[in-house]
Design a protein around this motif. Structure first.
Motif, PDB file in Angstrom:
ATOM      1  N   ARG A   1      69.523  16.153   5.636  1.00  0.00           N
ATOM      2  CA  ARG A   1      68.186  15.965   6.181  1.00  0.00           C
ATOM      3  C   ARG A   1      67.801  17.062   7.165  1.00  0.00           C
ATOM      4  O   ARG A   1      66.627  17.257   7.441  1.00  0.00           O
TER       5      ARG A   1
ATOM      6  N   PHE B   1      65.010  21.770   8.049  1.00  0.00           N
ATOM      7  CA  PHE B   1      64.377  21.739   9.366  1.00  0.00           C
ATOM      8  C   PHE B   1      64.967  22.818  10.281  1.00  0.00           C
ATOM      9  O   PHE B   1      64.244  23.576  10.940  1.00  0.00           O
TER      10      PHE B   1
ATOM     11  N   LEU C   1      68.343  20.914  20.576  1.00  0.00           N
ATOM     12  CA  LEU C   1      67.098  20.147  20.740  1.00  0.00           C
ATOM     13  C   LEU C   1      66.587  19.657  19.388  1.00  0.00           C
ATOM     14  O   LEU C   1      66.099  18.529  19.261  1.00  0.00           O
ATOM     15  N   MET C   2      66.697  20.516  18.376  1.00  0.00           N
ATOM     16  CA  MET C   2      66.203  20.127  17.053  1.00  0.00           C
ATOM     17  C   MET C   2      67.059  19.003  16.464  1.00  0.00           C
ATOM     18  O   MET C   2      66.552  18.080  15.835  1.00  0.00           O
TER      19      MET C   2
ATOM     20  N   THR D   1      66.238  15.811  18.021  1.00  0.00           N
ATOM     21  CA  THR D   1      65.003  15.301  17.452  1.00  0.00           C
ATOM     22  C   THR D   1      65.235  14.673  16.085  1.00  0.00           C
ATOM     23  O   THR D   1      64.846  13.535  15.837  1.00  0.00           O
ATOM     24  N   ARG D   2      65.898  15.442  15.222  1.00  0.00           N
ATOM     25  CA  ARG D   2      66.025  14.996  13.835  1.00  0.00           C
ATOM     26  C   ARG D   2      67.093  13.912  13.680  1.00  0.00           C
ATOM     27  O   ARG D   2      66.819  12.811  13.234  1.00  0.00           O
TER      28      ARG D   2
ATOM     29  N   SER E   1      66.911  10.791  16.540  1.00  0.00           N
ATOM     30  CA  SER E   1      65.918   9.749  16.290  1.00  0.00           C
ATOM     31  C   SER E   1      66.279   8.951  15.047  1.00  0.00           C
ATOM     32  O   SER E   1      66.019   7.750  14.972  1.00  0.00           O
ATOM     33  N   GLY E   2      66.925   9.607  14.075  1.00  0.00           N
ATOM     34  CA  GLY E   2      67.344   8.899  12.864  1.00  0.00           C
ATOM     35  C   GLY E   2      68.388   7.830  13.178  1.00  0.00           C
ATOM     36  O   GLY E   2      68.291   6.691  12.710  1.00  0.00           O
TER      37      GLY E   2
ATOM     38  N   THR F   1      63.440   4.565  19.285  1.00  0.00           N
ATOM     39  CA  THR F   1      63.478   5.895  18.700  1.00  0.00           C
ATOM     40  C   THR F   1      62.962   6.930  19.694  1.00  0.00           C
ATOM     41  O   THR F   1      63.538   7.996  19.866  1.00  0.00           O
TER      42      THR F   1
ATOM     43  N   VAL G   1      65.037  10.191  21.403  1.00  0.00           N
ATOM     44  CA  VAL G   1      64.637  11.607  21.371  1.00  0.00           C
ATOM     45  C   VAL G   1      64.611  12.166  22.784  1.00  0.00           C
ATOM     46  O   VAL G   1      65.161  13.234  23.063  1.00  0.00           O
TER      47      VAL G   1
ATOM     48  N   SER H   1      67.322  14.840  24.137  1.00  0.00           N
ATOM     49  CA  SER H   1      66.821  16.180  24.457  1.00  0.00           C
ATOM     50  C   SER H   1      67.106  16.525  25.908  1.00  0.00           C
ATOM     51  O   SER H   1      67.503  17.645  26.233  1.00  0.00           O
TER      52      SER H   1
END
Lengths: 259, 257, 253
Positions: free
Chosen positions: B50, B54, B103-104, B107-108, B111-112, B229, B233, B237
């Motif tokens: 996933r 990204f 950070l990415m 986020t990805r 949050s999942g 969620t 994040v 972060s």
């Protein structure tokens, strides 16, 4: 091989559809901006919520960012004994680039994600349909106030966060590199970074706009109950992060071309 | 939202995070991964799958932005391109590749994790697990933790390569800097790599714990999952930013002379 | 006068409505009944444009509203209010703000006039004392009353009730039934009630239409239903688990 191509093709079509959907949503939001009939109460509430939710995290992030930039520049600068460079280097990168981007990413995680969750919950519990049955346009009533609030607030937060980032930088230079506060401040002032500061503010407003559009879009298109809301929040922050970096690159290029 | 709560709540949120971390290590020590190998591999695959696109897009953009901005400044002050490549590579290795990738991933992947675990809490699947004597930390957190740690390291390395390549392409195609001038690594030492590596390991530990904690503490109905969620994040972060600060300071004093 | 003519609607491959025709005369209390998943809610949502038909024609007071745009439906929605199954109050607003919202948006009232008007609406449903509380703080029955008050703020000619008594305790359910009856008797409001609650069906309804397999199985008065010897209707009225009626798996009401 054929199967892989099919999967990839489907994925590409999916992404293109998503981009199209977001673009269309953006146009609809712009359309809803005229005539300017905003719900004053909802707009005020949006401003209040966005501000209260995000200012602590933005200020803390900004201070750490300034500090990290000074630490990173510190090694190189100490080696070359060019300590007079610190104010410029930290100020420049923070104001024009890393400050707005990190503040934007944090804002997206806090405000954007929250907005998607709130709107998504309203969709799942039929509250958006209830608005429609009361002959109230959800675009006008829900999307537009958030759109305005996020643009204005991210502009203000970048304006404020930049100052805290410089403060974090000043403290770190004092502790690590033994540069006094007054010297750091005069270095930043001498560096004439007004251009960069303004550039950062423009970026901030554009980030705010993209976060607003993306988070509202994913909120309004939620399907499938509570798990759907979670997924939508996930997708929303991911798309916002891509949006922020893409806009950052574009603005950089345009700024360079104009100058 | 931990940060907005009172100081006492804040402290206890941090304490709870450490409690969750030690529980996770405990279960990993008791062979959680051996028993949940299937789940672990699924998570590993899913997280990587996933995130790969990204990370490619975001870190590629980051590389281009960085080189672009630096070269504009260099053009203005002194048109001397030979230092740009090495300086860019150095900051990428030490700072930007691990942190922006972190950070990415927060986020990805973060949050999942929170969305998945949060949905299970809300639909009482976690309670159902407890009813059949399956410990949620063993069953849900440990496999995700291990998978996320591994993927953070791998994705960061991959993202670093992507950003460096993207930067090199911009330098070559737009400014005409030859690749052999741009990609000079002689001023990068092992301690620089160590600094970058330490950062991504630290993020890989912090992100799944922050996210799983947010997921397990989900309250209420559908708005609960959204809130969890969001919290995942932000907390993940913010952990990345704070750890970046701490480890950069550590590296400055102890790794580099 | 509302009329549905030959409405078809499918979701995916499932044909929920397969040629439903029925009309609602002004002033009546019209019940639409049927098992869960029979398409009752789907049918009434067509009236206010929340769902669009695949085929068929809907008219309101002689005007064809089948192909109106979303904006065009706003005038329809001012005339036809809807009370949702789960009340669907806005969580972020106090009860009085919920009732005030349509007033603020559609009537040119000063804020004190809007306040008074909203308070009057809440009094009508005996909720004035709780005006400052929030939807999450009160029970289902009370939420339903506020939802009814909110639906009535624009003085609609028609009100759609989607399963108004489902999930309420018996006392609250009787209360809601009385409110619906009063609306019809005192204000000449036409009500369309989606329900499978036998008690309210036989105490409140003027006319009943039963949906079965995507079509209207029987359209008549409560007495027609009591006397019907159709095996499906007997099964429904007597509440037997066995009989000709198969229960669809999906739970779209």
């Amino acid at each position: 091989m054929t199967q892989m191509l099919t999967v990839m093709g489907a994925r590409i079509i999916e992404i293109l559809q998503l981009i199209g959907g977001i673009a269309l949503f953006f146009l609809r939001t712009l359309r809803a901006l005229v005539p300017p009939k905003y719900d004053a109460r909802e707009t005020w509430r949006a401003f209040y919520k966005v501000g209260v939710q995000s200012y602590t995290i933005v200020i803390l992030t900004a201070m750490f960012t300034g500090a990290i930039m000074v630490i990173q520049a510190g090694g190189t600068i100490q080696a070359s004994r060019a300590t007079s460079f610190v104010g410029w280097a930290a100020g420049f990168t923070v104001l024009s680039e890393i400050g707005p981007v990190l503040i934007g990413l944090m804002f997206s995680g806090r405000v954007g994600a929250n907005n998607t969750a709130e709107l998504g919950t309203m969709v799942v519990t039929e509250q958006v349909d209830a608005l429609r049955t009361l002959a109230i346009d959800p675009m006008n009533y829900l999307a537009v106030p958030r759109f305005i609030a996020m643009i204005v607030m991210l502009f203000l937060l970048v304006a404020l966060g930049d100052l805290f980032a410089l403060l974090g930088g000043a403290i770190t230079s004092h502790v690590m590199l033994d540069i006094s506060y007054s010297v750091f401040v005069s270095q930043v002032i001498d560096a004439q970074l007004l251009d960069e500061y303004i550039l950062g503010l423009i970026k901030g407003s554009l980030f705010g706009m993209s976060i607003a559009i993306v988070s509202c879009y994913f909120g309004f298109t939620v399907r499938g109950g509570a798990p759907g809301v979670g997924r939508a929040v996930n997708n929303s922050v991911v798309a916002s992060a891509i949006g922020i970096l893409a806009i950052d690159l574009l603005v950089g290029i345009i700024h360079h071309a104009v100058r | 939202m931990g940060l907005l709560l009172s100081r006492q709540h804040q402290r206890s949120a941090l304490l709870r995070a450490f409690a969750l971390l030690s529980q996770t290590f405990l279960w990993l020590g008791r062979g959680s991964l051996r028993r949940r190998r299937q789940q672990f591999i699924e998570q590993l695959f899913e997280m990587g799958n996933r995130s790969v696109l990204f990370i490619t897009v975001t870190l590629g953009t980051l590389g281009m932005i960085s080189v672009f901005q630096v070269l504009i400044q260099v053009d203005r002050i002194l048109p001397e391109y030979s230092v740009v490549g090495p300086a860019f590579l150095l900051t990428m290795v030490r700072e930007f590749a691990p942190t922006i990738a972190g950070l990415m991933i927060a986020t990805r992947v973060g949050s999942g994790i929170a969305a998945e675990i949060g949905s299970m809490v809300v639909t009482e699947q976690v309670d159902a697990l407890r009813m059949c004597n399956a410990e949620p930390v063993d069953y849900l957190v440990a496999p995700r933790f291990a998978a996320c740690l591994i993927q953070t390291v791998l994705l960061t390395m991959y993202g670093g390569v992507v950003s460096v390549v993207a930067g090199g392409l911009v330098a070559n195609l737009v400014w005409g800097i030859p690749y052999e001038v741009f990609f000079r690594v002689d001023n990068i030492t092992y301690s620089d790599f160590l600094a970058g590596f330490l950062k991504c390991v630290a993020y890989g530990i912090a992100i799944p714990i922050a996210a799983a904690q947010a997921g397990l503490e989900t309250e209420g109905g559908s708005e609960g999952v959204g809130t969890a969620t969001t919290r995942a994040v932000v907390n993940a972060s913010f952990c990345v930013v704070v750890l970046d600060f701490i480890l950069s300071g550590f590296a400055f004093f102890f790794l580099f002379d | 006068m509302i009329s549905f003519e030959n409405i078809h609607k499918s979701f995916g491959s499932r044909g929920v409505l397969q040629g439903v025709s029925l009309s609602v005369p002004t002033g009546a209390i019209r019940f639409i009944i049927g098992a869960s998943g029979a398409g009752k809610s789907v049918l009434v949502k067509h009236l206010i444009g929340l769902i669009r038909p695949d085929q068929g024609r809907i008219s309101l007071d002689g005007e064809d509203i089948t192909h109106l745009t979303e904006k065009g439906f706003y005038t329809v929605r001012m005339k036809c209010a809807m009370v949702f199954q789960h009340s669907t109050l806005f969580d972020s607003m106090s009860l009085i703000d919920n009732v005030k919202l349509p007033l603020r948006k559609h009537k040119n009232l000063t804020s004190s006039e809007a306040e008074n008007e909203a308070m009057y609406r809440l009094e009508q449903v005996q909720m004035a004392k709780d005006a400052r509380r929030y939807p999450a703080d009160i029970g289902d029955g009370l939420r339903k009353r506020v939802a009814i008050a909110r639906a009535l703020t624009l003085d609609p000619k028609y009100v759609v009730f989607d399963e108004p008594t489902t999930g309420l305790d018996p006392l609250a359910a009787v209360n809601v039934d009385q409110l619906i009856r009063e609306l019809s008797d005192e204000f000449n409001v036409t009500s369309i009630v989606v329900s499978h609650d036998l008690r309210s069906i036989f105490t409140v309804a003027d006319q009943i239409a039963m949906l079965y397999n995507g079509q209207v199985l029987l359209d008549g008065t409560p007495d027609d239903f009591r006397q019907s010897d159709d095996s499906v209707i007997r099964q429904f009225i007597e509440g037997r688990a066995t009989g000709p009626m198969e229960f669809p798996k999906a739970s779209r009401g």
